[in-house]
Design a protein around this motif. Structure first.
Motif, PDB file in Angstrom:
ATOM      1  N   VAL A  79       0.834  -1.203   0.000  1.00 50.72           N
ATOM      2  CA  VAL A  79       0.000   0.000   0.000  1.00 50.72           C
ATOM      3  C   VAL A  79       0.870   1.255   0.000  1.00 50.72           C
ATOM      4  CG1 VAL A  79      -1.704   1.317   1.299  1.00 50.72           C
ATOM      5  CG2 VAL A  79      -1.994  -1.146   1.004  1.00 50.72           C
ATOM      6  N   ILE A  80       1.981   1.232   0.728  1.00 52.14           N
ATOM      7  CA  ILE A  80       2.909   2.370   0.673  1.00 52.14           C
ATOM      8  C   ILE A  80       3.323   2.620  -0.773  1.00 52.14           C
ATOM      9  CG2 ILE A  80       5.238   3.149   1.252  1.00 52.14           C
ATOM     10  CD1 ILE A  80       4.920   1.758   3.952  1.00 52.14           C
ATOM     11  N   CYS A  81       3.687   1.553  -1.470  1.00 47.24           N
ATOM     12  CA  CYS A  81       4.133   1.700  -2.865  1.00 47.24           C
ATOM     13  C   CYS A  81       3.002   2.184  -3.766  1.00 47.24           C
ATOM     14  CB  CYS A  81       4.693   0.370  -3.371  1.00 47.24           C
ATOM     15  SG  CYS A  81       6.249  -0.126  -2.567  1.00 47.24           S
ATOM     16  N   GLU A  82       1.789   1.725  -3.515  1.00 46.68           N
ATOM     17  CA  GLU A  82       0.642   2.177  -4.314  1.00 46.68           C
ATOM     18  C   GLU A  82       0.384   3.674  -4.111  1.00 46.68           C
ATOM     19  OE1 GLU A  82      -2.962  -0.195  -4.145  1.00 46.68           O
ATOM     20  OE2 GLU A  82      -1.758  -1.922  -3.514  1.00 46.68           O
ATOM     21  N   PHE A  83       0.389   4.104  -2.852  1.00 49.76           N
ATOM     22  CA  PHE A  83       0.171   5.523  -2.573  1.00 49.76           C
ATOM     23  C   PHE A  83       1.311   6.373  -3.132  1.00 49.76           C
ATOM     24  CE2 PHE A  83      -2.686   4.398   1.219  1.00 49.76           C
ATOM     25  CZ  PHE A  83      -3.835   4.720   0.528  1.00 49.76           C
ATOM     26  N   ALA A  84       2.531   5.848  -3.066  1.00 46.47           N
ATOM     27  CA  ALA A  84       3.670   6.592  -3.615  1.00 46.47           C
ATOM     28  C   ALA A  84       3.543   6.737  -5.126  1.00 46.47           C
ATOM     29  CB  ALA A  84       4.975   5.891  -3.253  1.00 46.47           C
ATOM     30  N   LYS A  85       3.103   5.677  -5.795  1.00 44.22           N
ATOM     31  CA  LYS A  85       2.921   5.721  -7.246  1.00 44.22           C
ATOM     32  C   LYS A  85       1.849   6.750  -7.625  1.00 44.22           C
ATOM     33  CE  LYS A  85       2.201   2.678 -11.246  1.00 44.22           C
ATOM     34  NZ  LYS A  85       1.097   3.416 -11.901  1.00 44.22           N
ATOM     35  N   ALA A  86       0.743   6.754  -6.885  1.00 48.03           N
ATOM     36  CA  ALA A  86      -0.317   7.723  -7.157  1.00 48.03           C
ATOM     37  C   ALA A  86       0.171   9.149  -6.912  1.00 48.03           C
ATOM     38  CB  ALA A  86      -1.532   7.423  -6.283  1.00 48.03           C
ATOM     39  N   THR A  87       0.986   9.317  -5.893  1.00 48.30           N
ATOM     40  CA  THR A  87       1.543  10.632  -5.595  1.00 48.30           C
ATOM     41  C   THR A  87       2.480  11.092  -6.705  1.00 48.30           C
ATOM     42  OG1 THR A  87       1.376  10.210  -3.219  1.00 48.30           O
ATOM     43  CG2 THR A  87       2.875  11.963  -3.906  1.00 48.30           C
ATOM     44  N   ARG A  88       3.334  10.198  -7.152  1.00 49.12           N
ATOM     45  CA  ARG A  88       4.276  10.545  -8.230  1.00 49.12           C
ATOM     46  C   ARG A  88       3.538  10.992  -9.477  1.00 49.12           C
ATOM     47  NH1 ARG A  88       8.140  12.784  -8.040  1.00 49.12           N
ATOM     48  NH2 ARG A  88       9.178  11.350  -6.603  1.00 49.12           N
ATOM     49  N   GLU A  89       2.417  10.364  -9.784  1.00 48.45           N
ATOM     50  CA  GLU A  89       1.652  10.717 -10.974  1.00 48.45           C
ATOM     51  C   GLU A  89       0.948  12.068 -10.835  1.00 48.45           C
ATOM     52  OE1 GLU A  89      -0.915   7.357 -11.260  1.00 48.45           O
ATOM     53  OE2 GLU A  89       0.596   6.051 -12.180  1.00 48.45           O
ATOM     54  N   ALA A  90       0.796  12.536  -9.582  1.00 44.01           N
ATOM     55  CA  ALA A  90       0.011  13.746  -9.350  1.00 44.01           C
ATOM     56  C   ALA A  90       0.853  14.989  -9.115  1.00 44.01           C
ATOM     57  CB  ALA A  90      -0.915  13.531  -8.145  1.00 44.01           C
ATOM     58  N   ILE A  91       2.166  14.822  -8.917  1.00 39.25           N
ATOM     59  CA  ILE A  91       2.981  15.981  -8.536  1.00 39.25           C
ATOM     60  C   ILE A  91       4.037  16.266  -9.599  1.00 39.25           C
ATOM     61  CG2 ILE A  91       2.588  15.525  -6.093  1.00 39.25           C
ATOM     62  CD1 ILE A  91       5.391  14.357  -5.902  1.00 39.25           C
ATOM     63  N   ARG A  92       4.684  17.425  -9.448  1.00 33.23           N
ATOM     64  CA  ARG A  92       5.766  17.802 -10.365  1.00 33.23           C
ATOM     65  C   ARG A  92       6.923  16.803 -10.294  1.00 33.23           C
ATOM     66  NH1 ARG A  92       7.390  21.698  -6.933  1.00 33.23           N
ATOM     67  NH2 ARG A  92       5.773  20.857  -5.558  1.00 33.23           N
ATOM     68  N   PRO A  93       7.616  16.583 -11.408  1.00 36.01           N
ATOM     69  CA  PRO A  93       8.737  15.625 -11.395  1.00 36.01           C
ATOM     70  C   PRO A  93       9.819  15.983 -10.388  1.00 36.01           C
ATOM     71  CG  PRO A  93       8.139  16.181 -13.645  1.00 36.01           C
ATOM     72  CD  PRO A  93       7.363  17.107 -12.757  1.00 36.01           C
ATOM     73  N   LYS A 126      11.322  -4.326  -0.224  1.00 39.24           N
ATOM     74  CA  LYS A 126      10.437  -4.012  -1.357  1.00 39.24           C
ATOM     75  C   LYS A 126      10.231  -2.504  -1.474  1.00 39.24           C
ATOM     76  CE  LYS A 126       5.657  -4.395  -2.981  1.00 39.24           C
ATOM     77  NZ  LYS A 126       5.952  -4.737  -4.382  1.00 39.24           N
ATOM     78  N   VAL A 127       9.939  -1.864  -0.348  1.00 39.34           N
ATOM     79  CA  VAL A 127       9.631  -0.435  -0.379  1.00 39.34           C
ATOM     80  C   VAL A 127      10.859   0.375  -0.776  1.00 39.34           C
ATOM     81  CG1 VAL A 127       8.817   1.520   1.001  1.00 39.34           C
ATOM     82  CG2 VAL A 127       7.792  -0.734   1.314  1.00 39.34           C
TER      83      VAL A 127
END
Length: 533
Positions: free
Chosen positions: A140-154, A181-182
């Protein structure tokens, strides 16, 4: 810092549907609940969209926080409601494991071996369920991080409080054993952990709760949370709640402490967060003068390339942490206690997870290896040990019960295969094993800095000092910390044209491989090593 914990309305709404939704007290229960996850993911996306639209100019990074104390602690893994049990059964099916209900709370707290470790032959369900809970948190940490990366500036970064595999708490019960993993997530830039709670007092070496070598190999930055209590820290949180916790005792200790933590971070090229947790931590002008000086030093040198000097490695096998009775105080003997004594080696060391072994840079440089929780040695792990570690005249220190488990059963007779002595051998036993040496200590609590120094000397590790004090070093810096006022001789690995103590600006050596330094009581010193004038 994005707090993903359940707002009260969501917890109550889910409880009305007979579902657990309080992620602060029951993290893995909430993570397994599709309704909680959907609502929280939507909140995260909406919050990030608003921040990026209105405040992007002043937001450098986002820290994803959830669970107990916002550090992704589970602490209630034994509780298993409907959604979590469904997820667990699905997890077992995907791995070809037979259908099985989650273990009871009693089973989760009834280890078979020495009142401390579980037997995979009779408690496979306990170990499998713990792995499921930790993977659930990590995924879930990785899922939330992925969603965050897609939503913010590079250019915006993402951080997380996670990877506490050397904590005073049970790492597996906390949900932190998916660290490997994380740490490989391409969407996470840095990890945060507080300075070790087990070695904060004067004379201690501190350190963080994850493996700094593991994070470096993954290309991650560490953010060192300095929440050590100064002598001015606020003890009265409310008119009715006051705290009496260990803290530094006076201004001299405060100064020595912040210099020590800064020196550790600089030699590791980590970031720093001076956390005024309850208010009042930093009050005196002399501390702010020192912070200002440290910032100038940091800005001047943080971009220097790291030149690793460690000849000692501390290895954490995360798989071994699943075996613990998570509530036993004895587990700290093989986690914080071991590192606390290693901090007094008088030489730098690096920490890695077991699976990093084939990737350790300049492995030939490592002469002394400490395995603090290596009771599981599967055939695959045995091959890694033979290929990479058990050679080159290294000295290997095994603690408690190395090789007790092959991943399927426990057999105390296996211990002798790795140590050269029987499991009931008293004291520190050293045996020559061909082209390497084995050192075995059944009782980790009996380990002393003197033992570690002796074994390091046998391995021809360069010891910077005979004193039992913390030493941090790379090719550019040497830092030392001492509780007592004493004169100490520091032996450098090579001759330097100029050595300067950065806090005082004093030149302490020229064209020399030796430093003589008179410590105040207490004091931390940071030396800049220059090969060219």
């Amino acid at each position: 810092m994005v707090d993903l914990n359940s707002p009260e309305w969501l917890s109550r709404q889910l409880s009305l549907a007979h579902e657990s939704g309080d992620s602060f007290t029951h993290l893995s229960e909430a993570l397994a609940n599709p309704r909680w996850k959907e609502a929280t993911m939507q909140y995260l996306k909406d919050f990030l969209a608003y921040c990026e639209a209105h405040h992007a100019d002043c937001i450098r990074a986002y820290v994803l926080a959830c669970g107990h104390t916002d550090e992704w602690f589970d602490h209630n893994g034994e509780i298993c409601g409907l959604h979590k049990e469904r997820a667990y059964r699905q997890w077992r099916m995907e791995r070809g494991l037979p259908p099985q209900a989650p273990p009871s709370a009693l089973a989760m707290n009834s280890p078979e071996y020495d009142g401390l470790l579980f037997d995979p032959a009779t408690s496979s369900g306990v170990l499998e369920y713990r792995r499921f809970c930790n993977e659930l948190v990590g995924n879930v940490i990785c899922e939330f991080a992925k969603a965050t990366r897609e939503a913010i500036r590079p250019e915006a970064e993402i951080g997380v409080f996670y990877g506490y595999v050397m904590t005073r708490l049970g790492a597996a019960e906390s949900g932190h054993c998916a660290y490997e993993k994380v740490v490989q997530s391409p969407d996470i830039d840095f990890f945060i952990s507080p300075g070790s709670y087990g070695d904060r007092a004067m004379g201690g070496g501190g350190g963080w709760l994850g493996c700094s070598g593991t994070e470096k190999l993954a290309g991650k930055i560490h953010m060192h949370e300095c929440d050590q209590r100064t002598h001015t820290h606020n003890r009265a949180l409310t008119p009715y709640v006051s705290l009496n916790v260990p803290h530094w005792e006076n201004t001299a200790e405060d100064l020595a402490g912040i210099k020590r933590e800064f020196s550790l971070a600089l030699t590791k090229r980590a970031s720093l967060w001076w956390f005024d947790m309850w208010g009042g931590f930093y009050q005196e002008p002399v501390l702010f003068d020192t912070f200002r000086q440290m910032k100038e030093i940091y800005d001047s040198y943080i971009d220097l390339p790291v030149v690793n000097m460690e000849e000692t490695a501390l290895i954490v096998d995360v798989d071994g942490l699943y075996y613990f009775d998570q509530r036993s105080p004895r587990q700290s003997e093989t986690q914080q206690s071991v590192r606390r004594k290693l901090n007094r080696l008088g030489a730098p060391f690096e920490s890695y997870c077991f699976n990093d072994i084939p990737k350790i840079p300049n492995l030939d440089r490592i002469k002394f290896v400490i395995f603090m929780c290596q009771w599981e040695i599967t055939p695959e792990k045995a091959e890694i040990l033979k290929s990479y570690i058990l050679n080159n005249d290294r000295v290997i220190l095994w603690l408690y019960a190395p090789g007790l488990s092959d991943g399927k059963t426990l057999d105390p007779e296996r211990i002798k295969r790795w140590t050269g002595v029987s499991q009931d051998t008293a004291g520190l036993a050293v045996r020559e094993m061909g082209n390497w040496s084995s050192a075995f200590l059944r009782t980790p609590a009996a380990l002393t800095p003197a033992m570690l120094k002796s074994l390091a000397a046998k391995a021809h590790v360069h010891l910077y000092t005979d004193a039992e004090i913390p030493v941090y070093a790379d090719g550019h810096f040497l830092a030392v910390h001492a509780k007592e006022g004493e004169k100490i001789t520091l032996h450098l690995k090579e001759k330097y044209t100029l050595v300067t103590e950065l806090f005082t600006g004093k030149t302490v050596a020229e064209n020399s491989d030796c430093i003589e330094w008179k410590f105040s009581a207490p004091e931390s010193a940071l030396f800049k090593l220059n090969k060219n004038m």
